[in-house]
Design a protein around this motif. Sequence first.
Motif, PDB file in Angstrom:
ATOM      1  N   UNK A   1     -29.134 -29.777  56.320  1.00  0.00           N
ATOM      2  CA  UNK A   1     -28.817 -28.464  55.753  1.00  0.00           C
ATOM      3  C   UNK A   1     -28.588 -28.556  54.248  1.00  0.00           C
ATOM      4  N   UNK A   2     -27.920 -29.638  53.821  1.00  0.00           N
ATOM      5  CA  UNK A   2     -27.679 -29.794  52.384  1.00  0.00           C
ATOM      6  C   UNK A   2     -28.988 -29.951  51.615  1.00  0.00           C
ATOM      7  N   UNK A   3     -29.872 -30.800  52.125  1.00  0.00           N
ATOM      8  CA  UNK A   3     -31.147 -31.011  51.447  1.00  0.00           C
ATOM      9  C   UNK A   3     -31.980 -29.726  51.450  1.00  0.00           C
ATOM     10  N   UNK A   4     -31.943 -29.013  52.584  1.00  0.00           N
ATOM     11  CA  UNK A   4     -32.672 -27.740  52.652  1.00  0.00           C
ATOM     12  C   UNK A   4     -32.092 -26.746  51.647  1.00  0.00           C
ATOM     13  N   UNK A   5     -30.773 -26.688  51.538  1.00  0.00           N
ATOM     14  CA  UNK A   5     -30.129 -25.776  50.574  1.00  0.00           C
ATOM     15  C   UNK A   5     -30.583 -26.101  49.148  1.00  0.00           C
ATOM     16  N   UNK A   6     -30.610 -27.369  48.789  1.00  0.00           N
ATOM     17  CA  UNK A   6     -31.000 -27.748  47.432  1.00  0.00           C
ATOM     18  C   UNK A   6     -32.453 -27.342  47.168  1.00  0.00           C
ATOM     19  N   UNK A   7     -33.336 -27.626  48.123  1.00  0.00           N
ATOM     20  CA  UNK A   7     -34.748 -27.297  47.936  1.00  0.00           C
ATOM     21  C   UNK A   7     -34.935 -25.783  47.813  1.00  0.00           C
ATOM     22  N   UNK A   8     -34.265 -25.012  48.686  1.00  0.00           N
ATOM     23  CA  UNK A   8     -34.403 -23.554  48.648  1.00  0.00           C
ATOM     24  C   UNK A   8     -33.800 -22.968  47.378  1.00  0.00           C
ATOM     25  N   UNK A   9     -32.714 -23.566  46.906  1.00  0.00           N
ATOM     26  CA  UNK A   9     -32.085 -23.085  45.673  1.00  0.00           C
ATOM     27  C   UNK A   9     -33.005 -23.292  44.481  1.00  0.00           C
ATOM     28  N   UNK A  10     -33.620 -24.476  44.394  1.00  0.00           N
ATOM     29  CA  UNK A  10     -34.563 -24.718  43.298  1.00  0.00           C
ATOM     30  C   UNK A  10     -35.814 -23.840  43.435  1.00  0.00           C
ATOM     31  N   UNK A  11     -36.082 -23.384  44.667  1.00  0.00           N
ATOM     32  CA  UNK A  11     -37.230 -22.497  44.877  1.00  0.00           C
ATOM     33  C   UNK A  11     -36.910 -21.052  44.510  1.00  0.00           C
ATOM     34  N   UNK A  12     -35.656 -20.794  44.128  1.00  0.00           N
ATOM     35  CA  UNK A  12     -35.284 -19.455  43.671  1.00  0.00           C
ATOM     36  C   UNK A  12     -34.556 -18.604  44.679  1.00  0.00           C
ATOM     37  N   UNK A  13     -34.275 -19.117  45.869  1.00  0.00           N
ATOM     38  CA  UNK A  13     -33.560 -18.322  46.869  1.00  0.00           C
ATOM     39  C   UNK A  13     -32.072 -18.293  46.569  1.00  0.00           C
ATOM     40  N   UNK A  14     -31.415 -17.239  47.023  1.00  0.00           N
ATOM     41  CA  UNK A  14     -29.988 -17.085  46.770  1.00  0.00           C
ATOM     42  C   UNK A  14     -29.429 -16.110  47.801  1.00  0.00           C
ATOM     43  N   UNK A  15     -28.131 -16.196  48.042  1.00  0.00           N
ATOM     44  CA  UNK A  15     -27.439 -15.222  48.874  1.00  0.00           C
ATOM     45  C   UNK A  15     -27.967 -15.129  50.287  1.00  0.00           C
ATOM     46  N   UNK A  16     -28.153 -13.865  50.755  1.00  0.00           N
ATOM     47  CA  UNK A  16     -28.525 -13.607  52.144  1.00  0.00           C
ATOM     48  C   UNK A  16     -29.861 -14.243  52.503  1.00  0.00           C
ATOM     49  N   UNK A  17     -30.839 -14.180  51.604  1.00  0.00           N
ATOM     50  CA  UNK A  17     -32.153 -14.750  51.878  1.00  0.00           C
ATOM     51  C   UNK A  17     -32.054 -16.251  52.128  1.00  0.00           C
ATOM     52  N   UNK A  18     -31.255 -16.925  51.315  1.00  0.00           N
ATOM     53  CA  UNK A  18     -31.099 -18.374  51.453  1.00  0.00           C
ATOM     54  C   UNK A  18     -30.403 -18.712  52.771  1.00  0.00           C
ATOM     55  N   UNK A  19     -29.304 -17.999  53.090  1.00  0.00           N
ATOM     56  CA  UNK A  19     -28.564 -18.299  54.313  1.00  0.00           C
ATOM     57  C   UNK A  19     -29.375 -17.972  55.560  1.00  0.00           C
ATOM     58  N   UNK A  20     -30.178 -16.932  55.510  1.00  0.00           N
ATOM     59  CA  UNK A  20     -31.044 -16.607  56.654  1.00  0.00           C
ATOM     60  C   UNK A  20     -32.037 -17.739  56.914  1.00  0.00           C
ATOM     61  N   UNK A  21     -32.590 -18.295  55.844  1.00  0.00           N
ATOM     62  CA  UNK A  21     -33.536 -19.405  55.995  1.00  0.00           C
ATOM     63  C   UNK A  21     -32.834 -20.652  56.521  1.00  0.00           C
ATOM     64  N   UNK A  22     -31.615 -20.915  56.021  1.00  0.00           N
ATOM     65  CA  UNK A  22     -30.859 -22.067  56.513  1.00  0.00           C
ATOM     66  C   UNK A  22     -30.514 -21.904  57.989  1.00  0.00           C
ATOM     67  N   UNK A  23     -30.275 -20.674  58.423  1.00  0.00           N
ATOM     68  CA  UNK A  23     -30.007 -20.468  59.849  1.00  0.00           C
ATOM     69  C   UNK A  23     -31.235 -20.847  60.670  1.00  0.00           C
ATOM     70  N   UNK A  24     -32.420 -20.539  60.182  1.00  0.00           N
ATOM     71  CA  UNK A  24     -33.642 -20.942  60.892  1.00  0.00           C
ATOM     72  C   UNK A  24     -33.765 -22.458  60.965  1.00  0.00           C
ATOM     73  N   UNK A  25     -33.420 -23.128  59.858  1.00  0.00           N
ATOM     74  CA  UNK A  25     -33.439 -24.606  59.857  1.00  0.00           C
ATOM     75  C   UNK A  25     -32.476 -25.134  60.909  1.00  0.00           C
ATOM     76  N   UNK A  26     -31.269 -24.564  60.929  1.00  0.00           N
ATOM     77  CA  UNK A  26     -30.260 -25.008  61.891  1.00  0.00           C
ATOM     78  C   UNK A  26     -30.734 -24.798  63.324  1.00  0.00           C
ATOM     79  N   UNK A  27     -31.299 -23.651  63.598  1.00  0.00           N
ATOM     80  CA  UNK A  27     -31.742 -23.343  64.961  1.00  0.00           C
ATOM     81  C   UNK A  27     -32.852 -24.294  65.428  1.00  0.00           C
ATOM     82  N   UNK A  28     -33.685 -24.736  64.512  1.00  0.00           N
ATOM     83  CA  UNK A  28     -34.765 -25.652  64.881  1.00  0.00           C
ATOM     84  C   UNK A  28     -34.293 -27.100  64.999  1.00  0.00           C
TER      85      UNK A  28
END
Length: 448
Positions: free
Chosen positions: A276-303
């Motif tokens: 989750x930490x590595x995914x957060x860093x990658x998504x943050x550098x990709x420009x995601x923030x807030x709800x969009x970022x957390x929604x994507x992290x939830x998908x990572x967690x579920x998988x």
Amino acid sequence: MPVPIPRQRAIPAVESGQASAASSPGGPSGESTGGPAGHATGGPAEALPAPRAATPVATNLTLLVIEDDPAGSLSVPEMLDAAGKPIRIRTARNLTEAERLLTDDVHCILLDLALPAPGRAADSDDELATLKHVLRLAPRHAVLALTASGDAERGTEAVRVGAQDYLFRDELDGRLLSRAIRYAVERKRSDRAERRLTESRLRAQENARLERGLLPTPLLEGSSLRFAARYRPGRSRALLGGDFYDTVRTADGTVHAMIGDVCGHGPDEAALGVELRIAWRALTFAGMCGDELLSTLQQVLEHERENDEIFATMCTVDIAPDGRRAGLCLAGHPSPLIARPGRPAELLPYENGGPALGLLPGARWPRQQVELGGEWSLMLYTDGLIEGRVGEGNQRLGQDGMVDMVRRQLAEGLEGEQLLRAAVSEVRELNGGELTDDVAVLLLDRTP
């Protein structure tokens, strides 16, 4: 070095109890082989006790003798183990027989080095081929090498290859041989224990390097903010737990900080936290923030999670390039604490948080705008810091207790690493010992 020995020849491929090998009163020569020492055998008129069937004798040690001696000159004397019980003996004329007799209750092998190895001629250049074959066949057993009298060089080489000791063929006696067997068995046990300990240490070092490498390195180049963090896993001897954190600065000058907690304390939870930490860093550098970022992290967690009951709490903060305001998102996580000059330390607003990741499909996490000011310290933490006990009862420190503690420590002039170290230490003391939950604390400071 034990001295080698003469002995009575055991029957090949047969197990003996060493203490009694009862036979019929009369052999081919008419002599008795089973009467007590000093008693002669007479004719039929002589009243002798009826022979008794041999009964199994409890023994602690079993010796497997592997040798082929057509002349019958090699004999194994009667031996006792340390408890005074007879050492049981099995004999094999070749390695094929030996493999059949090599069961788990065999403790030691007495190997004649003159025995040819399978597939090798007797005059093979490798004089220890048979020993090497036995060591591959029985890696967990102690091995005594039997060699010709005076051939100490070959015996020494056998020990170097892997035998526990060597004996001379024609210098055997029961006392020295039984002592050599006990020594070989204990040395083998010691060697195996030492090997397991070494392997365990190497694995621990490897795991430590791996876990240390998985801890984050903040990427704050170009930022004026000061960073400090403390991490304490709840698992015994672990360097990494289910808590995770990270801090990065993106190209637009925004500083992003995150802290999270995967439910549970095992290695699987620690691995998921790293993902989750590595995914957060990658998504943050990709420009995601807030709800969009957390929604994507939830998908990572579920998988990535092992079952549907696994969830993770998270707190994300994005601090504007001027450092005076920030966006805050809470996913079932405790709200950060902020300390500013002239004002008591307090928690940031937490009323509009969302659920933990992995609990509700399609959940949303509103981003709150927070005014920070010109000078501040922002502390993000996991619940391990607030769920420790206070005293001997069931009372917990809680967020209010933590805020009071940090206020006092700030009043004492503590800051940065010193503040975090003091906070974690005091929580441990209040708990009366080590905390069972993981603890992660992250501190960002902005000074004029």
